[in-house]
Design a protein around this motif. Sequence first.
Motif, short mmCIF file in Angstrom:
data_model
loop_
_atom_site.label_atom_id
_atom_site.label_comp_id
_atom_site.label_asym_id
_atom_site.label_seq_id
_atom_site.Cartn_x
_atom_site.Cartn_y
_atom_site.Cartn_z
N TYR A 173 0.81 -1.21 0.00
CA TYR A 173 0.00 0.00 0.00
C TYR A 173 0.85 1.27 0.00
N ALA A 174 2.15 1.12 0.24
CA ALA A 174 3.04 2.29 0.21
C ALA A 174 3.54 2.61 -1.19
N ILE A 175 3.24 1.74 -2.19
CA ILE A 175 3.63 2.05 -3.56
C ILE A 175 2.99 3.37 -3.96
N PRO A 176 3.78 4.36 -4.35
CA PRO A 176 3.21 5.69 -4.61
C PRO A 176 2.52 5.76 -5.97
N TYR A 177 1.62 6.71 -6.07
CA TYR A 177 1.01 7.02 -7.35
C TYR A 177 2.00 7.83 -8.18
N PRO A 178 1.80 7.87 -9.49
CA PRO A 178 2.71 8.67 -10.32
C PRO A 178 2.67 10.14 -9.93
N PRO A 179 3.78 10.86 -10.14
CA PRO A 179 3.78 12.31 -9.87
C PRO A 179 2.67 13.00 -10.67
N GLY A 180 2.02 13.94 -10.02
CA GLY A 180 0.95 14.67 -10.69
C GLY A 180 -0.41 14.02 -10.59
N SER A 181 -0.52 12.89 -9.91
CA SER A 181 -1.84 12.27 -9.74
C SER A 181 -2.75 13.21 -8.98
N PRO A 182 -4.03 13.27 -9.35
CA PRO A 182 -4.93 14.27 -8.75
C PRO A 182 -5.16 14.03 -7.26
N ARG A 183 -4.88 15.05 -6.47
CA ARG A 183 -5.07 14.95 -5.03
C ARG A 183 -6.54 14.94 -4.65
N PHE A 184 -7.39 15.53 -5.50
CA PHE A 184 -8.79 15.69 -5.12
C PHE A 184 -9.54 14.37 -5.01
N MET A 185 -9.02 13.29 -5.61
CA MET A 185 -9.71 12.01 -5.49
C MET A 185 -9.73 11.50 -4.05
N ALA A 186 -8.86 12.04 -3.22
CA ALA A 186 -8.87 11.68 -1.80
C ALA A 186 -10.15 12.16 -1.12
N GLY A 187 -10.91 13.03 -1.78
CA GLY A 187 -12.16 13.52 -1.22
C GLY A 187 -13.35 12.63 -1.48
N SER A 188 -13.14 11.48 -2.10
CA SER A 188 -14.25 10.55 -2.35
C SER A 188 -14.68 9.87 -1.06
N LEU A 189 -15.92 10.12 -0.64
CA LEU A 189 -16.42 9.47 0.58
C LEU A 189 -16.59 7.97 0.39
N THR A 190 -17.00 7.56 -0.80
CA THR A 190 -17.22 6.14 -1.06
C THR A 190 -15.94 5.34 -0.87
N SER A 191 -14.81 5.94 -1.19
CA SER A 191 -13.55 5.21 -1.08
C SER A 191 -13.24 4.81 0.35
N LEU A 192 -13.85 5.48 1.33
CA LEU A 192 -13.63 5.11 2.72
C LEU A 192 -14.13 3.71 3.02
N LEU A 193 -15.12 3.25 2.25
CA LEU A 193 -15.65 1.90 2.46
C LEU A 193 -14.64 0.83 2.10
N VAL A 194 -13.73 1.15 1.19
CA VAL A 194 -12.78 0.15 0.70
C VAL A 194 -11.35 0.63 0.90
N ARG A 195 -11.10 1.20 2.06
CA ARG A 195 -9.75 1.60 2.42
C ARG A 195 -8.83 0.38 2.42
N GLY A 196 -7.56 0.64 2.24
CA GLY A 196 -6.60 -0.44 2.12
C GLY A 196 -6.66 -1.47 3.22
N ARG A 197 -6.69 -1.04 4.46
CA ARG A 197 -6.69 -1.98 5.58
C ARG A 197 -7.94 -2.86 5.59
N ARG A 198 -9.07 -2.27 5.23
CA ARG A 198 -10.30 -3.06 5.21
C ARG A 198 -10.22 -4.15 4.14
N VAL A 199 -9.80 -3.77 2.94
CA VAL A 199 -9.72 -4.75 1.86
C VAL A 199 -8.69 -5.82 2.20
N ALA A 200 -7.55 -5.41 2.74
CA ALA A 200 -6.51 -6.38 3.09
C ALA A 200 -6.99 -7.35 4.16
#
Length: 253
Positions: free
Chosen positions: A19-46
């Motif tokens: 999960y520490a593998i970084p995204y490419p430089p310039g990846s949009p920061r705003f996608m972190a604002g997706s509430l739905t993504s909280l349902l499938v956070r890394g630790r939960r899926v793992a």
Amino acid sequence: MVPVAVSLAQRPDLADAVYAIPYPPGSPRFMAGSLTSLLVRGRRVARLWPHLVVALVEDAVPVARGIMVPFRSRSVLPDLGWDAVAVWAAEDALDGVAPDTACGLEIAVHPAWQGRGLSSVVLAAMRDAVADSGLASLVIPVRPPDKALVPGLSMKEYARSVRSDGLPEDRWLRTHVRAGGRIEGVASCSATVQAPLADWRRWTGLPFDRGGGVVVAGALAPVLVSTLDDFAVYVEPNVWVSHRVTRDSCPIE
């Protein structure tokens, strides 16, 4: 050296590094604002579905990952795409519904290992993991990043554009098709981010001082802004791609 494909079910000790593998430089920061993504956070899926988190490992270091969640297929692939499947996976897990399909939520290759064709290797490992889990199919709401160069073009028109050899013009869609994927249609409202304008200013560095559509770097469509009500909404279209599930590619060890 050819990277070895593993799942977190076999190598739970690699979870932090995967999960520490970084995204490419310039990846949009705003996608972190997706509430739905909280349902499938890394630790939960793992924790819930470690067999559906795959990684490519070279010299004991994870260099790429593919993350999937299982769900019970509905009648059609949803227009709400990524968001809908994240909710379905959470609902089915809470309700004890047996899944029959895997959905790929993310493929990431470490920037230092890009340009080696590892995305296709990750896709092969994902198909193998789905087959090993007994699920019938793999679908992916693909986010073609080059669409950000033409945010005003509809995703339907963008996805239809092909080269003279019949392959998609878009490089990421082309990777999927070359790997055996089939374009099934467009998820017109696949991922949604809604936030106060202060958050958008922090994510993008833009003033957000006028209403209407605002073009943001990395966004596949304009961000819709209301200065009167102090919020903006980004509705991202994706492209549904299905992959044949077989056990004929790179083995997961």
